[in-house]
Every structure is written in C-alpha cells, then in structure tokens.
Write an enzyme that holds these catalytic residues in place. Sequence first.
Site, mmCIF file in Angstrom:
data_model
loop_
_atom_site.group_PDB
_atom_site.id
_atom_site.type_symbol
_atom_site.label_atom_id
_atom_site.label_comp_id
_atom_site.label_asym_id
_atom_site.label_seq_id
_atom_site.Cartn_x
_atom_site.Cartn_y
_atom_site.Cartn_z
ATOM 1 N N GLU A 281 -2.852 -1.522 12.171
ATOM 2 C CA GLU A 281 -4.098 -0.761 11.184
ATOM 3 C C GLU A 281 -4.330 -1.654 9.808
ATOM 4 O OE1 GLU A 281 -3.737 3.855 13.027
ATOM 5 O OE2 GLU A 281 -3.354 3.262 10.730
ATOM 6 N N ASP B 72 12.905 4.709 5.789
ATOM 7 C CA ASP B 72 12.808 3.274 4.927
ATOM 8 C C ASP B 72 13.836 3.394 4.022
ATOM 9 O OD1 ASP B 72 9.675 1.896 4.932
ATOM 10 O OD2 ASP B 72 9.990 3.968 5.827
ATOM 11 N N GLN C 23 10.389 12.018 9.789
ATOM 12 C CA GLN C 23 10.299 10.770 10.263
ATOM 13 C C GLN C 23 11.758 10.768 10.877
ATOM 14 O OE1 GLN C 23 9.773 7.415 7.313
ATOM 15 N NE2 GLN C 23 7.980 6.867 8.302
ATOM 16 N N ARG D 82 -5.708 11.851 10.585
ATOM 17 C CA ARG D 82 -4.791 11.652 9.381
ATOM 18 C C ARG D 82 -5.676 11.326 8.223
ATOM 19 N NH1 ARG D 82 -1.982 6.403 11.222
ATOM 20 N NH2 ARG D 82 -3.897 6.368 12.461
ATOM 21 N N PRO D 83 -5.575 11.910 7.038
ATOM 22 C CA PRO D 83 -6.141 11.353 5.901
ATOM 23 C C PRO D 83 -6.395 9.953 5.556
ATOM 24 C CG PRO D 83 -5.240 13.661 5.512
ATOM 25 C CD PRO D 83 -4.618 13.020 6.747
ATOM 26 N N ARG E 274 0.935 -1.454 -0.042
ATOM 27 C CA ARG E 274 -0.084 0.115 -0.068
ATOM 28 C C ARG E 274 0.885 1.194 -0.221
ATOM 29 N NH1 ARG E 274 -1.158 2.319 5.369
ATOM 30 N NH2 ARG E 274 -2.996 2.530 4.996
ATOM 31 N N ASP F 243 4.152 3.453 14.354
ATOM 32 C CA ASP F 243 2.882 3.566 14.634
ATOM 33 C C ASP F 243 2.141 2.205 14.129
ATOM 34 O OD1 ASP F 243 4.248 3.710 11.742
ATOM 35 O OD2 ASP F 243 2.708 4.802 11.050
ATOM 36 N N ASN G 205 7.677 12.831 6.032
ATOM 37 C CA ASN G 205 7.384 11.439 6.445
ATOM 38 C C ASN G 205 7.218 10.403 5.143
ATOM 39 O OD1 ASN G 205 4.757 9.807 8.578
ATOM 40 N ND2 ASN G 205 5.971 8.688 6.907
ATOM 41 N N GLU H 200 6.942 -6.864 5.201
ATOM 42 C CA GLU H 200 7.213 -5.652 5.816
ATOM 43 C C GLU H 200 7.753 -6.073 7.444
ATOM 44 O OE1 GLU H 200 4.642 -1.539 7.054
ATOM 45 O OE2 GLU H 200 3.812 -3.438 6.865
#
Length: 494
Positions: A473, A124, A171, A242-243, A116, A274, A160, A458
């Site tokens: 999430e 990263d 970040q 957060r959008p 995503r 997070d 970020n 991940e």
Amino acid sequence: MKPNLYLQDIFDLFDAVQKCKIFEDQKVMADAIPLSPISEINQYFNTEKDQSGFDLKDFILRHFDFDQPAPAISRAQTLPIDEHIEKLWDELTRTADVEKGTLLKLPKPYLVPGGRFNEFFYWDSYFVMLGLQVSGRIEMMENIVENCASLINEFGFVPNASRTYFLSRSQPPYFSLMLDLLAESTNDKTVYARYFDSLEKEYEFWMDGAAELENGNQYRHVLKTKAGAFLNRYFDDENKPRPESYMIDMEDAEMSQNPEFYRNIRAACESGWDFSSRWFADGNSIRTIEILNLAQVDLNCLLWHLENTLAKASELQNFEEKKNNYRKKAEARKMAIDQYFWSEGDKIYKDYNIKSESQTSSEHIATLYPLFLKLANQEQAKAVSETIKDKFLKVGGLMTTTQDSGQQWDAPNAWAPYQWLGYLAMKNYGFEALAEDIKNNWCTNVERIYRNTGKLMEKYNAIDIQSIAGGGEYPNQDGFGWTNGVYIQLKKNK
C-alpha cells in the site's frame, strides 16, 4: 478498551478529507494533531464547508499540525554501515510524555521503525532489541519492555502501535521473548517476576472466551477444534475501514462479498503480514481475504512460548499451582501445533482452516517458528531445512512466500525478522551451513543497497538484488528499526 474518541469526534471532517484524498498517504490525516479543541474545529467546519470557495485542504492545514516523519536521513558522506546504525538509534528515538491527537502517551523513550511509522510498534521492537543488545544500549531495551508492560497494564494488551486507532488489535505477542532477551542481556532472571502480572494479562487477552467456547467454534482470538483442541487466530474488534488506509479499504470492500472484509483486513494487520497471499482464499486477490477462518502457526508458537514463560516464571516464584497449569497448557499446545500445522506431505508447517478442517495451500516462511522455538523434532527440522533451501532462500535472503501476488509480504520480498528466525532456526538443529547462507545472502543484500542508496530499508528484494523492494500500500520505507537490529545481530554471530 479505550475508545478512539478523537477520530470519532471529527468523523465527518475525517471522512471528507480521506474521501477527497487530500494527502497521498492517508496515514497523514490519521496522525494529525488538532490545534484547538475538537468541538471548535467541528463548529468551524460545519459553518464554512458550504460557503463559496471553501478549500478543504486549506482548512485542514489551518486547524491541524502534522506529526510527519523526518525526511529520509542523508549524510554528507556515507559512513560505514555499523556507524550509520549507531547514529540511527538516536535519530529514531522519540518520547511521548502527553497524548497528541491519536498518539498515545508512553512512560519511557522509544524507537520508531522509521519513514511513515512515527510511533512505537510492538513486534518491530523485539527485533530492534536484538540490535540494541549488540550496541550495549541496555537502558533502551528496558524502556521497550517497560512501555510494553505499561500498555498491557492500561489496555490489557500491547496495541499494534501506540495510536488510538490501533486499540482494537495487537501484533504478534513477543513480550515474553523480549523478557528472555533482557534477562540474557542483564543476567537477571528477576525480570520474569517483575513482569509476571503483565505476562498473565497479555495471555488473558489472547485467550479471552476460551473457557466458554464449544468445540468447533471461535470467539475473538480463540478457536476450538471439533476435537477440543485450543488454537489461536489473529482478530480485530472492529469491522470498519482502517483510518490509516481508509479509502484503500473502502475501494477493496466494494469488490468483496465478505461482510467481515474490514475485520479480516484488520486481523491481517495484527499478524504483521499486511498483506500476503497467505491470507487469500484464491491465493491471489485481497478481496478473498479469509484470515478469520485460520489458525496461524506463528501465533500459536508464540503463545506456546508465552505459556512456557509463565510456567517458568511461576516456578521461579514458587507458584506451584500456576506452574503446573501453564505447563499443562504449553504441553497441550505443543501437541496441537504438531497435529494441526505440520504437513507430512509437504514437509512444512502450514496454517489451519477451521471451516474446511484442513491446512491451507500457502507455503510461507512462518514455517520457521517451530524450529526457532525448538518445537520441531529433528526429522521435521531436516525436512523444513530442505524446503527452505529449495524454495525460499534466494541470492538476497529468505522470501516470505513462494507466491508473487504484488503484496509486500509475498515473493520476492525478504524481511528482516525472518532472516533472524531462519538463521537461529537452522542453528538450533545443527544446519550450520544453511544458517550461514541465510545470514550472508541477506546481509550482503543490505550492504549492497546501503552502498548504492545510503539507506537501510524496511524490506528487500531477494531475487532482483539490484532493485528496491516494492509491493503493498505504500513505498518502501527507510530507517529502518528491525533491519538495523537484525543486521548487526547477524553480523555479530559467527
């Protein structure tokens, strides 16, 4: 700061889409690309929304394109893992020559994490660079540094990630470490002079307001203790949902008593963690998140490295006054790290709560940073190594915390960055056997999951090595930039 005009201009429509939960992942709408001018879309929406039979999802699909991630990468046959990673570098490469929706323009090609996450991410990218170094892809390493410098020069910091809705936070500041890696890979120290202005601008972002700060107070990213020491915290300029996780935040906020709940959530996103029990006042529920009250050991170690790099870069350019100034700041921060984060009783580094003037109770893997950057003494390093071995190292790698809260940055999950930090931290102080155990436990876990699924994930489950890691999430993503980078860097190190 560049305002997030796109999402502001379609707020009523965006709010309706997210509240109706049209998309399972709310990041989909945050990343949507309008097919016509926003003013026209708003006009159509206001005209049609109250009409009989109006279908909001159909409206969205007619007026927006979607910057969707590529489907999970599958191959006709499972390649050896190192060959798979080499192919992934190309498959995860993107360009952004123009701004599209919320996606920011960048001057150079870049690598996305995967799944995503279809944009350039800051911290990263350092761990991706570790793998690019092994693969000999020096040009892409240079691209990453150039993109970071471009963002710093435009916005004063590296967001970020390269979306307009990330322009309120950064970040973990890895830019100075990226320069070290590039200088090492090219044997060219002129990178420090070339990017000196960018280093200084990023430092100014993190230290904004420090000069006017009184003892015992905080402003944006800076805390000043009652004794007059400067420390830093994660922060976000906005205090709203957060959008990309709009309804998740709104639902959690309803159960929280904290008027700055959203800012705390966003600050945790700036940390990269997070989310984690590390940030929770009760050690369990996200509704008690209090990251704004904390100075974090990892952030302060990274800012020590930035100060030290600025001193080194000043010396290379014969900037004597700046060299002395940054060296003094680095020395003061080193003392503060030892004073505020080292727990003599627990033999571990912890975060510091500015409100209670005490260390937090959370035991977490960021204790590795002072060892990773060689800020600990040998006695401290030995104590940390014993804690790592006793509490954090499992059959599948290093866990992030000793608490299982259901959040993805808690037990039992093992994340790629901390396997590299742990390996190098132990090597720095001569704990060779433990370094090898960290490397072998995690790499074997990665290889096992790859054999079973054909994917590089991940995150990984450090305890139940037969399962896919969970929590958080969204589902575990595959791709995956920093896993690829850390894995091949660890395998190269003997």
